[in-house]
Design a protein around this motif. Structure first.
Motif, short mmCIF file in Angstrom:
data_model
loop_
_atom_site.label_atom_id
_atom_site.label_comp_id
_atom_site.label_asym_id
_atom_site.label_seq_id
_atom_site.Cartn_x
_atom_site.Cartn_y
_atom_site.Cartn_z
N ALA A 79 38.00 53.09 30.87
CA ALA A 79 36.84 52.26 30.57
C ALA A 79 35.54 52.96 30.97
CB ALA A 79 36.95 50.91 31.28
N ALA A 80 35.58 53.72 32.08
CA ALA A 80 34.41 54.50 32.48
C ALA A 80 34.10 55.58 31.45
CB ALA A 80 34.63 55.10 33.86
N GLN A 81 35.15 56.23 30.91
CA GLN A 81 34.94 57.22 29.87
C GLN A 81 34.35 56.58 28.61
OE1 GLN A 81 35.33 60.56 30.04
NE2 GLN A 81 35.81 60.34 32.22
N ALA A 82 34.75 55.34 28.33
CA ALA A 82 34.19 54.64 27.18
C ALA A 82 32.70 54.35 27.37
CB ALA A 82 34.95 53.33 26.95
N LEU A 112 27.90 41.03 29.19
CA LEU A 112 28.99 41.60 29.97
C LEU A 112 30.13 41.99 29.04
CD1 LEU A 112 29.14 39.22 33.07
CD2 LEU A 112 28.08 41.47 32.89
N SER A 113 30.60 43.23 29.17
CA SER A 113 31.69 43.71 28.33
C SER A 113 32.43 44.83 29.04
CB SER A 113 31.15 44.20 26.98
OG SER A 113 30.30 45.31 27.16
N VAL A 114 33.71 44.97 28.70
CA VAL A 114 34.56 46.04 29.22
C VAL A 114 35.37 46.57 28.04
CG1 VAL A 114 36.36 46.68 30.85
CG2 VAL A 114 34.73 44.88 31.45
N ASP A 115 35.45 47.88 27.92
CA ASP A 115 36.17 48.49 26.81
C ASP A 115 37.58 48.90 27.24
OD1 ASP A 115 36.79 50.84 24.73
OD2 ASP A 115 35.21 49.59 23.93
N VAL A 116 38.52 48.68 26.34
CA VAL A 116 39.91 49.17 26.52
C VAL A 116 40.16 50.14 25.37
CG1 VAL A 116 42.33 48.54 26.80
CG2 VAL A 116 40.53 46.93 27.49
N PRO A 117 39.88 51.43 25.57
CA PRO A 117 39.88 52.37 24.44
C PRO A 117 41.25 52.69 23.88
CG PRO A 117 39.42 53.53 26.49
CD PRO A 117 39.46 52.08 26.82
N GLN A 118 42.33 52.50 24.63
CA GLN A 118 43.67 52.85 24.17
C GLN A 118 44.43 51.59 23.77
OE1 GLN A 118 44.65 55.88 23.67
NE2 GLN A 118 42.93 56.93 24.66
N VAL A 134 48.39 39.55 26.12
CA VAL A 134 47.85 40.89 26.08
C VAL A 134 47.71 41.40 27.51
CG1 VAL A 134 45.46 40.03 26.05
CG2 VAL A 134 45.95 42.34 25.22
N ASN A 135 47.92 42.69 27.70
CA ASN A 135 47.78 43.30 29.02
C ASN A 135 46.39 43.91 29.15
OD1 ASN A 135 49.02 44.38 31.59
ND2 ASN A 135 48.33 46.28 30.63
N ILE A 136 45.68 43.56 30.21
CA ILE A 136 44.36 44.11 30.50
C ILE A 136 44.48 45.00 31.73
CG2 ILE A 136 41.97 43.57 31.10
CD1 ILE A 136 42.28 40.95 29.63
N PRO A 137 44.11 46.28 31.64
CA PRO A 137 44.26 47.20 32.78
C PRO A 137 43.57 46.66 34.03
CG PRO A 137 43.73 48.42 30.79
CD PRO A 137 43.60 46.97 30.44
N LYS A 138 44.28 46.74 35.14
CA LYS A 138 43.83 46.31 36.47
C LYS A 138 43.56 44.81 36.56
CE LYS A 138 42.02 50.59 38.40
NZ LYS A 138 40.96 51.18 39.21
N VAL A 139 44.03 44.05 35.56
CA VAL A 139 43.90 42.59 35.59
C VAL A 139 45.26 41.93 35.47
CG1 VAL A 139 42.92 40.56 34.45
CG2 VAL A 139 41.54 42.64 34.68
N GLY A 140 46.02 42.31 34.45
CA GLY A 140 47.35 41.75 34.27
C GLY A 140 47.52 41.14 32.89
N ARG A 141 48.59 40.36 32.74
CA ARG A 141 48.88 39.71 31.47
C ARG A 141 48.01 38.48 31.30
NH1 ARG A 141 51.30 42.50 27.84
NH2 ARG A 141 52.46 40.73 26.99
N VAL A 142 47.43 38.37 30.12
CA VAL A 142 46.48 37.28 29.84
C VAL A 142 46.85 36.66 28.50
CG1 VAL A 142 44.07 36.71 29.42
CG2 VAL A 142 44.66 38.39 31.17
#
Length: 426
Positions: A79-82, A112-118, A134-142
């Motif tokens: 997400a930082a690379q994005a 407010l936004s966060v990118d999941v590039p993969q 859906v799986n969100i990195p460092k958050v979990g299943r949502v």
């Protein structure tokens, strides 16, 4: 029989997330970390000499920032690379005249936004007719609302898949926007008729063939009364707030309720626009619209101290009505939906379309006596009819005689391109 030609199509799909409070706080932290990463990257960019503004140096800077600043570690590395990729693309858009130079993102004004590039990190599974996970990195299943069939599981392959997603927060909560890539047949040219469209406020869309599309109020009477009550309440609370004093929690709560009602009206407006543009794209092969300079149309009429403006309140109300109709988003929707169905969207110059008589071709400022009725002042004609449909026919006439607007960079974009010199990273 000729073989069907296939082509790649990239589009997005937005779905509502259902988050527990704990997971919502986690995504909030990631979003604020992404905003802080953008601001740190922008500050680094402005401080560095031009020859050191390279992709490699910027990448090393954000990696070091994630090590030095503790709260930035909650943001996933991808997400930082994005954030870096989006920032460099913003400068590229500026250099090419499509946008202004990027700037710092304020805490309360930025989205407010966060990118999941993969896309492979999402691990999407449909668990119910109406819900998916859906799986969100460092958050979990949502859990999210399933409103469209997605290329997941056995339906996913190299040509039909989800390439990534972006988490976006509005006043009604968090949403996820999937980036989807599919392989679809290239549409045949649309055989539908040509039509000109005049956009307005009293009649949102008036077509040259006599049809029109209207909508009612976006909020019910009860919701409008609640909004008025909240606005009066916020005005009373602001009177007790001293200059420079921090906004009280009570006032913030009122602001939040107002924002949620406004977001609800916006959703309903977008739903109407989606359905209306789909109807038009299915029925017509060529759609002609005016190339409106909306930014110039909604400029304030306050003027200056030496030369104060006239009818400032009326102009402010007109500006709010223009913003509420969202003509720009309507044209964008028409564009991609027509392309998807083999149709064409054309823009023509806007001046004179409401003052020209579509029967005799005479243009006179006094032709349009009101917002509803058009009366031709030509003694040899004297035709009268609906003013909006007359403007729609004039829009179509400009296209048929070949008077098509050529897109060009606006003056503000050209000034930004002159003001900001390209760097080595370009």
């Amino acid at each position: 029989m000729s073989e069907q030609v296939l082509g790649k199509r990239q589009f997005g799909h937005k779905a509502r997330l259902v988050l527990p409070t704990v997971l919502s706080f986690k995504i909030d932290e990631q979003a604020h970390a992404a905003r802080a990463m953008w601001n740190l990257l922008h500050a680094w960019w402005l401080m560095m000499p031009r020859e050191k503004r390279t992709l490699a140096n910027a990448d090393a800077a954000i990696r070091q920032a994630r090590k030095d600043v503790e709260f930035l570690a909650v943001l996933p590395a991808q997400a930082a690379q994005a954030v870096l990729k989006t920032y460099l693309q913003a400068w590229k858009n500026c250099w090419e005249g499509r946008a202004e130079a990027p700037n710092f993102k304020a805490r309360f004004r930025a989205v407010l936004s966060v990118d999941v590039p993969q896309g492979r990190d999402l691990n999407i599974v449909r668990v119910h007719r109406r819900w998916g996970m859906v799986n969100i990195p460092k958050v979990g299943r949502v859990r999210f609302r399933w409103t469209k069939d997605l290329p997941v599981g056995k339906r996913a392959d190299r040509d039909n898949r989800i390439t990534g997603a972006r988490l976006i927060k509005d006043d009604l909560g968090w949403h996820i926007a999937f980036r989807i890539q599919t392989l679809e047949p290239v549409p045949e040219p649309h055989e539908g008729p040509e039509v000109g469209i005049d956009v307005g406020i009293a009649v949102p869309l008036a077509l040259s063939d006599g049809k029109s599309f209207r909508h009612g109020a976006w909020l019910t009477a009860k919701e409008q009364a609640k909004l008025l009550r909240l606005e009066r309440r916020s005005a009373v609370l602001r009177q007790h707030r001293k200059r420079g004093e921090k906004t009280s929690k009570r006032l913030q709560c009122v602001y939040g309720q107002i924002a949620r009602l406004s977001a609800k009206a916006k959703r309903r407006r977008q739903d109407w626009q989606q359905k209306t543009t789909t109807t038009i794209a299915r029925a017509y092969g060529t759609v002609v619209v005016e190339a409106l300079q909306i930014t110039n149309m909604v400029k304030s009429a306050k003027g200056t101290i030496d030369q104060p403006g006239k009818n400032v309140a009326q102009k402010s109300g007109l500006n709010r009505s223009i913003h509420a109709e969202a003509w720009g988003r309507m044209v964008v929707m028409l564009g991609y939906k027509l392309t998807q169905r083999g149709g064409t969207l054309v823009k023509v110059p806007a001046p004179g379309t409401s003052q020209r008589c579509s029967m005799c071709g005479v243009t006179t400022p006094g032709n349009r006596e009101s917002q509803v009725v058009f009366v031709c002042k030509n003694p040899e004609c004297g035709w009268s009819g609906n003013a909006d449909h007359n403007a729609g026919r004039n829009v179509l006439h400009l296209y048929r005689i070949g008077h098509v607007a050529i897109p060009a960079a606006g003056r503000r974009s050209r000034q930004a391109r002159k003001r900001v010199q390209p760097a080595t990273a370009r």
